[in-house]
Design a protein around this motif. Structure first.
Motif, PDB file in Angstrom:
ATOM      1  N   ASP A  12       0.852  -2.700   7.338  1.00  0.00           N
ATOM      2  CA  ASP A  12       0.691  -3.595   8.566  1.00  0.00           C
ATOM      3  C   ASP A  12       2.468  -3.400   9.267  1.00  0.00           C
ATOM      4  N   THR A  70       0.986  -1.220   0.264  1.00  0.00           N
ATOM      5  CA  THR A  70      -0.231  -0.272   0.174  1.00  0.00           C
ATOM      6  C   THR A  70       1.079   1.219   0.082  1.00  0.00           C
ATOM      7  N   LEU A  86       5.083   6.141  16.147  1.00  0.00           N
ATOM      8  CA  LEU A  86       3.818   5.624  16.680  1.00  0.00           C
ATOM      9  C   LEU A  86       4.034   4.257  17.090  1.00  0.00           C
ATOM     10  N   SER A  87       4.959   3.375  16.585  1.00  0.00           N
ATOM     11  CA  SER A  87       5.266   3.047  17.405  1.00  0.00           C
ATOM     12  C   SER A  87       7.061   2.389  17.670  1.00  0.00           C
ATOM     13  N   ASP A 136      -0.516   4.106   1.038  1.00  0.00           N
ATOM     14  CA  ASP A 136      -0.881   5.004   2.254  1.00  0.00           C
ATOM     15  C   ASP A 136      -0.511   4.320   3.525  1.00  0.00           C
ATOM     16  N   PRO A 137       0.304   5.285   4.684  1.00  0.00           N
ATOM     17  CA  PRO A 137       1.272   4.779   5.641  1.00  0.00           C
ATOM     18  C   PRO A 137      -0.169   3.958   6.730  1.00  0.00           C
ATOM     19  N   TRP A 138      -1.310   4.405   6.275  1.00  0.00           N
ATOM     20  CA  TRP A 138      -1.787   4.415   7.609  1.00  0.00           C
ATOM     21  C   TRP A 138      -2.945   3.101   7.254  1.00  0.00           C
ATOM     22  N   GLU A 139      -2.887   2.392   6.246  1.00  0.00           N
ATOM     23  CA  GLU A 139      -3.241   1.286   6.259  1.00  0.00           C
ATOM     24  C   GLU A 139      -1.797  -0.191   6.307  1.00  0.00           C
ATOM     25  N   PHE A 196       5.004   7.736  11.715  1.00  0.00           N
ATOM     26  CA  PHE A 196       4.758   5.989  11.999  1.00  0.00           C
ATOM     27  C   PHE A 196       6.192   5.565  12.373  1.00  0.00           C
TER      28      PHE A 196
END
Length: 81
Positions: A14, A7, A58-59, A9-12, A55
């Protein structure tokens, strides 16, 4: 590039693949790949990611994948082009 698992889209996403090839630094002594700089290269990569890409933060990077295969083929390919 056209995989259904990829993807843009980084929001999609995993997982995030981080293409850092630590083995692509050639020794000035013998011309072969040298990995003595790998730790500093990885540290600078993490600094770059954490300061420029939200991103990672976030993790804390737990969903980022680094491959350290030491496949010298990718290094020599750039020389041959």
């Amino acid at each position: 590039m056209g995989s259904e698992f990829r993807t843009s889209d980084p929001w999609e996403a995993d997982l995030f693949f981080v293409p850092v090839y630590v083995s692509c630094n050639f020794s000035s002594v013998n011309g072969f790949p040298a990995i003595g700089h790998a730790r500093s290269l990885m540290a600078s990569t993490v600094r770059l990611l954490s300061s420029n890409f939200p991103f990672w933060n976030l993790s804390r990077g737990s969903d980022h994948v680094f491959i350290a295969s030491h496949d010298f083929g990718s290094c020599f390919h750039t020389i041959m082009d």
